[in-house]
Design a protein around this motif. Structure first.
Motif, PDB file in Angstrom:
ATOM      1  N   CYS A  11       0.824  -1.216   0.000  1.00 20.00           N
ATOM      2  CA  CYS A  11       0.000   0.000   0.000  1.00 20.00           C
ATOM      3  C   CYS A  11       0.854   1.260   0.000  1.00 20.00           C
ATOM      4  N   ILE A  12       1.904   1.262   0.803  1.00 20.72           N
ATOM      5  CA  ILE A  12       2.787   2.433   0.871  1.00 20.72           C
ATOM      6  C   ILE A  12       3.505   2.638  -0.454  1.00 20.72           C
ATOM      7  N   LEU A  13       3.985   1.573  -1.049  1.00 21.63           N
ATOM      8  CA  LEU A  13       4.654   1.697  -2.346  1.00 21.63           C
ATOM      9  C   LEU A  13       3.689   2.197  -3.416  1.00 21.63           C
ATOM     10  N   LEU A  14       2.444   1.739  -3.380  1.00 25.67           N
ATOM     11  CA  LEU A  14       1.449   2.232  -4.330  1.00 25.67           C
ATOM     12  C   LEU A  14       1.234   3.739  -4.172  1.00 25.67           C
ATOM     13  N   MET A  15       1.162   4.209  -2.923  1.00 24.83           N
ATOM     14  CA  MET A  15       0.982   5.639  -2.678  1.00 24.83           C
ATOM     15  C   MET A  15       2.174   6.442  -3.191  1.00 24.83           C
ATOM     16  N   LEU A  16       3.370   5.941  -2.922  1.00 26.90           N
ATOM     17  CA  LEU A  16       4.570   6.669  -3.322  1.00 26.90           C
ATOM     18  C   LEU A  16       4.817   6.578  -4.823  1.00 26.90           C
ATOM     19  N   ASN A  17       4.193   5.644  -5.470  1.00 26.38           N
ATOM     20  CA  ASN A  17       4.296   5.557  -6.924  1.00 26.38           C
ATOM     21  C   ASN A  17       3.572   6.723  -7.590  1.00 26.38           C
ATOM     22  N   TYR A  53       5.472  12.689   2.742  1.00 27.10           N
ATOM     23  CA  TYR A  53       6.175  12.620   4.018  1.00 27.10           C
ATOM     24  C   TYR A  53       5.413  11.669   4.935  1.00 27.10           C
ATOM     25  N   GLY A  54       6.079  11.234   6.000  1.00 30.34           N
ATOM     26  CA  GLY A  54       5.537  10.179   6.855  1.00 30.34           C
ATOM     27  C   GLY A  54       4.136  10.425   7.370  1.00 30.34           C
ATOM     28  N   TYR A  55       3.908  11.612   7.927  1.00 30.57           N
ATOM     29  CA  TYR A  55       2.587  11.890   8.484  1.00 30.57           C
ATOM     30  C   TYR A  55       1.522  11.898   7.392  1.00 30.57           C
ATOM     31  N   GLU A  56       1.884  12.335   6.207  1.00 33.87           N
ATOM     32  CA  GLU A  56       0.948  12.321   5.078  1.00 33.87           C
ATOM     33  C   GLU A  56       0.567  10.882   4.707  1.00 33.87           C
ATOM     34  N   ILE A  57       1.531   9.986   4.784  1.00 36.32           N
ATOM     35  CA  ILE A  57       1.258   8.566   4.526  1.00 36.32           C
ATOM     36  C   ILE A  57       0.286   8.030   5.568  1.00 36.32           C
ATOM     37  N   LEU A  58       0.530   8.365   6.823  1.00 35.06           N
ATOM     38  CA  LEU A  58      -0.376   7.935   7.901  1.00 35.06           C
ATOM     39  C   LEU A  58      -1.792   8.464   7.683  1.00 35.06           C
ATOM     40  N   GLN A  59      -1.913   9.724   7.276  1.00 36.35           N
ATOM     41  CA  GLN A  59      -3.230  10.308   7.031  1.00 36.35           C
ATOM     42  C   GLN A  59      -3.938   9.588   5.891  1.00 36.35           C
ATOM     43  N   GLU A  60      -3.223   9.292   4.830  1.00 39.75           N
ATOM     44  CA  GLU A  60      -3.826   8.596   3.688  1.00 39.75           C
ATOM     45  C   GLU A  60      -4.295   7.199   4.102  1.00 39.75           C
ATOM     46  N   LEU A  61      -3.460   6.493   4.848  1.00 37.18           N
ATOM     47  CA  LEU A  61      -3.843   5.155   5.313  1.00 37.18           C
ATOM     48  C   LEU A  61      -5.072   5.211   6.213  1.00 37.18           C
ATOM     49  N   PRO A 112     -10.014   2.219   7.013  1.00 41.74           N
ATOM     50  CA  PRO A 112      -9.886   1.593   8.337  1.00 41.74           C
ATOM     51  C   PRO A 112      -9.180   0.230   8.339  1.00 41.74           C
ATOM     52  N   ILE A 113      -9.336  -0.547   7.294  1.00 41.27           N
ATOM     53  CA  ILE A 113      -8.727  -1.874   7.269  1.00 41.27           C
ATOM     54  C   ILE A 113      -7.198  -1.790   7.253  1.00 41.27           C
ATOM     55  N   ILE A 114      -6.624  -0.697   6.710  1.00 40.31           N
ATOM     56  CA  ILE A 114      -5.162  -0.581   6.641  1.00 40.31           C
ATOM     57  C   ILE A 114      -4.607   0.576   7.458  1.00 40.31           C
ATOM     58  N   ALA A 115      -5.443   1.245   8.222  1.00 36.05           N
ATOM     59  CA  ALA A 115      -4.961   2.337   9.073  1.00 36.05           C
ATOM     60  C   ALA A 115      -3.872   1.798   9.994  1.00 36.05           C
ATOM     61  N   SER A 116      -2.797   2.562  10.142  1.00 36.74           N
ATOM     62  CA  SER A 116      -1.651   2.110  10.930  1.00 36.74           C
ATOM     63  C   SER A 116      -1.144   3.231  11.821  1.00 36.74           C
ATOM     64  N   THR A 117      -0.232   2.863  12.685  1.00 37.30           N
ATOM     65  CA  THR A 117       0.331   3.830  13.619  1.00 37.30           C
ATOM     66  C   THR A 117       1.746   4.218  13.202  1.00 37.30           C
ATOM     67  N   GLU A 118       2.236   5.290  13.823  1.00 39.97           N
ATOM     68  CA  GLU A 118       3.604   5.736  13.565  1.00 39.97           C
ATOM     69  C   GLU A 118       4.604   4.625  13.861  1.00 39.97           C
ATOM     70  N   SER A 119       4.354   3.875  14.915  1.00 39.06           N
ATOM     71  CA  SER A 119       5.295   2.824  15.324  1.00 39.06           C
ATOM     72  C   SER A 119       5.344   1.665  14.331  1.00 39.06           C
ATOM     73  N   THR A 120       4.407   1.626  13.412  1.00 36.18           N
ATOM     74  CA  THR A 120       4.429   0.613  12.349  1.00 36.18           C
ATOM     75  C   THR A 120       4.982   1.198  11.055  1.00 36.18           C
ATOM     76  N   VAL A 121       4.526   2.391  10.698  1.00 36.19           N
ATOM     77  CA  VAL A 121       4.863   2.967   9.390  1.00 36.19           C
ATOM     78  C   VAL A 121       6.306   3.465   9.328  1.00 36.19           C
ATOM     79  N   TYR A 122       6.768   4.200  10.322  1.00 32.46           N
ATOM     80  CA  TYR A 122       8.113   4.769  10.243  1.00 32.46           C
ATOM     81  C   TYR A 122       9.214   3.707  10.187  1.00 32.46           C
TER      82      TYR A 122
END
Length: 113
Positions: free
Chosen positions: A18-24, A29-37, A41-51
């Protein structure tokens, strides 16, 4: 029935994709990725997972990062983008994802298009 455990395993296995698809589509930036995720709800994640995932992908040379100044005096942000190796990796993941979806449709008895 432990549906939450099963859903957690699905997310763990697909979050990188999912992250690679977004960055494609564009650098983020990291917080923007978290907001998009968080929109999904099925793929929402936390900073401690994404960073840590972003750091690992960068270490594996699938991502590159650059610092950019923020507007209005905010601290600089670290933007991530795919490298050529990251693009190749994403293309391979796209093929495997298509194979998985095809198998799932077949198992469910759905018509494959």
């Amino acid at each position: 029935m432990n549906l939450d455990k099963w859903k957690s395993q699905i997310v763990r296995g697909t979050l990188e994709y999912c992250i690679l698809l977004m960055l494609n589509r564009k650098t983020r930036y990291g917080y923007e990725i978290l907001q998009e995720l968080s929109k999904y709800p099925i793929i929402a994640s936390t900073e401690s997972t994404v960073y840590p995932l972003l750091r690992r992908l960068q270490k594996e040379n699938f991502l590159q990062s650059t610092w950019q100044d923020s507007a209005e005096g905010l601290p600089p942000r670290k933007y991530y983008a795919l490298t050529p190796e990251g693009e190749e990796y994403l293309n391979a993941m796209n093929e495997e994802w298509a194979n998985l979806l095809s198998a799932m449709k077949d198992l469910k008895g759905e018509e494959i298009q």
